[in-house]
Design a protein around this motif. Structure first.
Motif, PDB file in Angstrom:
ATOM      1  N   GLU A  81       7.561   6.163  -4.554  1.00 17.31           N
ATOM      2  CA  GLU A  81       6.322   6.908  -4.808  1.00 17.31           C
ATOM      3  C   GLU A  81       5.105   6.131  -4.316  1.00 17.31           C
ATOM      4  N   GLN A  82       5.035   4.825  -4.652  1.00 21.13           N
ATOM      5  CA  GLN A  82       3.916   4.008  -4.185  1.00 21.13           C
ATOM      6  C   GLN A  82       4.010   3.801  -2.682  1.00 21.13           C
ATOM      7  N   TYR A  83       5.235   3.661  -2.170  1.00 24.80           N
ATOM      8  CA  TYR A  83       5.421   3.463  -0.732  1.00 24.80           C
ATOM      9  C   TYR A  83       4.938   4.675   0.056  1.00 24.80           C
ATOM     10  N   GLU A  84       5.161   5.876  -0.471  1.00 23.61           N
ATOM     11  CA  GLU A  84       4.672   7.095   0.175  1.00 23.61           C
ATOM     12  C   GLU A  84       3.151   7.064   0.306  1.00 23.61           C
ATOM     13  N   LYS A  85       2.463   6.627  -0.742  1.00 23.22           N
ATOM     14  CA  LYS A  85       0.996   6.539  -0.694  1.00 23.22           C
ATOM     15  C   LYS A  85       0.552   5.488   0.322  1.00 23.22           C
ATOM     16  N   ASP A  86       1.239   4.341   0.329  1.00 20.62           N
ATOM     17  CA  ASP A  86       0.891   3.283   1.285  1.00 20.62           C
ATOM     18  C   ASP A  86       1.094   3.757   2.718  1.00 20.62           C
ATOM     19  N   MET A  87       2.175   4.498   2.957  1.00 20.39           N
ATOM     20  CA  MET A  87       2.461   4.977   4.305  1.00 20.39           C
ATOM     21  C   MET A  87       1.485   6.066   4.737  1.00 20.39           C
ATOM     22  N   PRO A 173       3.119  -1.037   6.011  1.00 21.95           N
ATOM     23  CA  PRO A 173       3.389  -1.728   4.741  1.00 21.95           C
ATOM     24  C   PRO A 173       4.879  -2.033   4.611  1.00 21.95           C
ATOM     25  N   PRO A 174       5.232  -3.099   3.925  1.00 23.17           N
ATOM     26  CA  PRO A 174       6.663  -3.441   3.781  1.00 23.17           C
ATOM     27  C   PRO A 174       7.416  -2.317   3.069  1.00 23.17           C
ATOM     28  N   ALA A 175       8.527  -1.914   3.663  1.00 25.25           N
ATOM     29  CA  ALA A 175       9.318  -0.809   3.104  1.00 25.25           C
ATOM     30  C   ALA A 175      10.283  -1.322   2.048  1.00 25.25           C
ATOM     31  N   PRO A 176      10.586  -0.507   1.045  1.00 24.25           N
ATOM     32  CA  PRO A 176      11.643  -0.881   0.103  1.00 24.25           C
ATOM     33  C   PRO A 176      12.962  -1.053   0.845  1.00 24.25           C
TER      34      PRO A 176
END
Length: 593
Positions: A81-87, A173-176
């Motif tokens: 969820e946070q990664y989607e916002k960062d991307m 941003p670094p991906a999970p």
């Protein structure tokens, strides 16, 4: 074990074509049933919650290895969820950077064009000086001088100037870390991956799930499209972009600008697989920005093309932030048993190890067999090939086609790359074939995907016992079962032996992977695939070469076991009750209502 008695058509059709909502009895506990989250307005539960809920309901039997994987998938989901916002923020910055860079690049071109427009003695002097410099640079190895080297130098100089003017490309941003799941057939890898995939709905915009065969065909399709566009652009040499036409220069200078533009495009198209990767996940929502997830079922390296294509596509996707969740029967470092394209393969393994957590399922139990042993009334697989089996299969064909109504006709269905496939007998989503028709001719994964997509129920008659003597047919049959299973088709068939005895391995040699030839018939002239095989590169040009099968005996054993395991599951009530809700034929009908 002989054929079992046919149940009444009413109970059979109710079992197969109505969606069950009640809780299953404990006698049907399994751990390898595929799962897709049903459409819902609420946020779907995570894989760990789904797994534990199914255990509580008695649908699954607890397995510590599966629970460990479900927990790992849950952790990946929690970071998305946070990664989607960062991307989303990253893609906004990337779009602005690309726009600024393109504007600056055109400004540089215009300034160079102005210099050429002024002409005069200095232009001639500079041109003569550049020629002398090039001759001096290549004086020792004149044979190394390639056409267009001056244009290449100009291109590189322009790119360096752009780096100083606009700056480097924004960093993603670094991906999970994704997951790479491997283990025996029937251990629950696909089920757990599909739980995760269903739970990502509404969290990330770009998400795709592919089986190996479908992914390879998609790669070929995108390659073909890009190559075709490149050829069409080359044939339109006289056309000049609108922004160039409006420049205040004479025709010769405009032609020079157009040539520089075309050269830039050729440089970008030289390595075609990164361009394919960029379109692999976002074609359907190209206007939306955000994270991307690829769920890849049954990663294999059956030939050189698979290794080169997978390396190019997966490496590009991982480098640009895609989260990968993959399944395979082998650990990444064990995929390439034959040592094909070793350097390229090692780079792929390094990428997977860097961007994915490698997790073995570890279970030795084939849970598909477990449910089959606890199920009753297996009436879809008739053997041996005698008059009794023929009568019972014919009776089932009449019952099923009568239920769905309509007239039994021959039809033609579309296949990828503009091809078609004839269907001898079909009726409202039900089709009938002989084994020889589907597996005794030069057809492959694209044809089987078309069959599985168009028909929710498939009848196949006269399946023989398969050995190395009919290796090409056996290989096609395994691919056919993969696609029928992946699309959740209902399968009826008559065969010469029981499921367990259907594949008879011998010492005569390995199965020849005829699927290697599949793409040859699907690309104009077979150009792209042959180039990759010949050069081990991702270039869109090169010399053709033949295809060599790379399947080892061990790979075939995996394929055999997977096909047997899936055939067993496809006879069970828990699989059959999902046909109505999971097959594309019914899912599309629901959407259109």
């Amino acid at each position: 074990m002989k054929m079992k008695k046919i149940t009444s058509i009413a109970s059979l059709l109710h079992l197969r074509f109505t969606r069950q909502t009640g809780i299953h009895s404990n006698k049907f506990c399994v751990n390898a049933v595929r799962f897709y989250s049903p459409p819902s307005s609420t946020k779907p539960p995570g894989p760990l919650m789904q797994y534990r809920k199914f255990i509580e309901q008695g649908k699954l039997q607890h397995d510590p290895n599966q629970e460990k994987v479900a927990l790992a998938l849950e952790n990946v989901l929690g970071r998305l969820e946070q990664y989607e916002k960062d991307m989303e923020e990253y893609h906004v910055n990337l779009a602005n950077w690309e726009k600024n860079r393109e504007n600056e690049r055109r400004s540089l071109l215009i300034r160079e064009a102005e210099s050429k427009q002024q002409g005069g003695v200095w232009t001639s002097v500079n041109k003569h000086r550049n020629t002398l410099i090039e001759r001096w640079m290549f004086r020792k190895n004149p044979e190394n001088v390639e056409p267009g080297v001056g244009r290449w130098v100009s291109y590189l100089n322009r790119e360096r100037k752009l780096d100083s003017l606009v700056g480097r490309c924004p960093t993603a941003p670094p991906a999970p870390k994704g997951l790479y799941l491997y283990g025996n057939v029937g251990s629950g890898k696909t089920m757990l991956m599909d739980m995760f995939y269903g739970a990502t709905e509404g969290i990330v915009k770009h998400r795709q799930r592919f089986h190996f065969h479908e992914a390879m065909l998609k790669i070929n399709e995108h390659m073909h499209r890009l190559w075709k566009n490149q050829v069409e652009e080359k044939s339109l040499r006289s056309s000049i972009s609108g922004w160039i036409t409006n420049l205040p220069f004479d025709s010769k200078v405009k032609e020079w600008v157009a040539t520089e533009e075309k050269y830039k495009q050729e440089v970008q198209m030289k390595n075609i697989l990164p361009a394919v990767a960029d379109k692999f996940l976002v074609d359907q929502h190209a206007d939306q920005r955000g994270a991307s997830i690829l769920c890849f079922d049954e990663i294999q390296t059956v030939d050189v093309f698979a290794i080169v294509a997978l390396s190019g596509i997966v490496s590009r996707l991982l480098s640009t932030g895609t989260v990968l969740v993959a399944t395979s029967n082998r650990a990444p470092w064990d995929l390439n048993q034959d040592g094909m394209q070793r350097e390229i393969f090692q780079k792929l393994v390094a990428k997977l190890e860097k961007h994915c957590e490698i997790i073995p399922i570890g279970s030795e139990i084939d849970y598909r067999r477990l449910i089959a042993q606890r199920s009753i009334d297996q009436v879809h697989y008739f053997w041996p090939l005698d008059d009794n089996a023929a009568r019972q299969l014919e009776a089932m064909w009449c019952q099923v086609t009568n239920h769905f109504g309509g007239k039994i006709i021959s039809s033609t269905i579309p296949v990828m790359f503009g091809r078609t496939l004839e269907v001898p007998q079909s009726c409202n989503g039900v089709a009938r074939f002989t084994f020889e028709f589907l597996c005794g001719r030069p057809v492959g994964a694209a044809d089987y995907i078309a069959v599985a997509h168009n028909y929710h129920t498939v009848f196949i008659t006269d399946i023989p016992v398969m050995s190395m003597r009919i290796r090409d047919k056996a290989r096609r049959f395994i691919t056919l079962i993969d696609e029928l299973y992946n699309h959740h088709c209902c399968l009826f068939c008559s065969a010469a032996s029981s499921i367990d005895d259907l594949f008879q391995g011998t010492e005569e040699g390995t199965l020849f992977d005829l699927e290697s030839f599949q793409f040859e018939t699907e690309i104009e002239g077979g150009k792209l695939r042959r180039d990759v095989l010949a050069e081990g590169s991702v270039s869109s040009g090169g010399a053709p070469a033949g295809i060599v099968s790379m399947l080892s005996g061990q790979e075939e054993l995996f394929a055999f076991r997977r096909a047997v395991s899936r055939l067993i599951e496809m006879q069970t009530p828990l699989y059959l009750e999902g046909v109505h809700s999971l097959h594309p034929y019914f899912r599309n009908s629901t959407k259109n209502m």
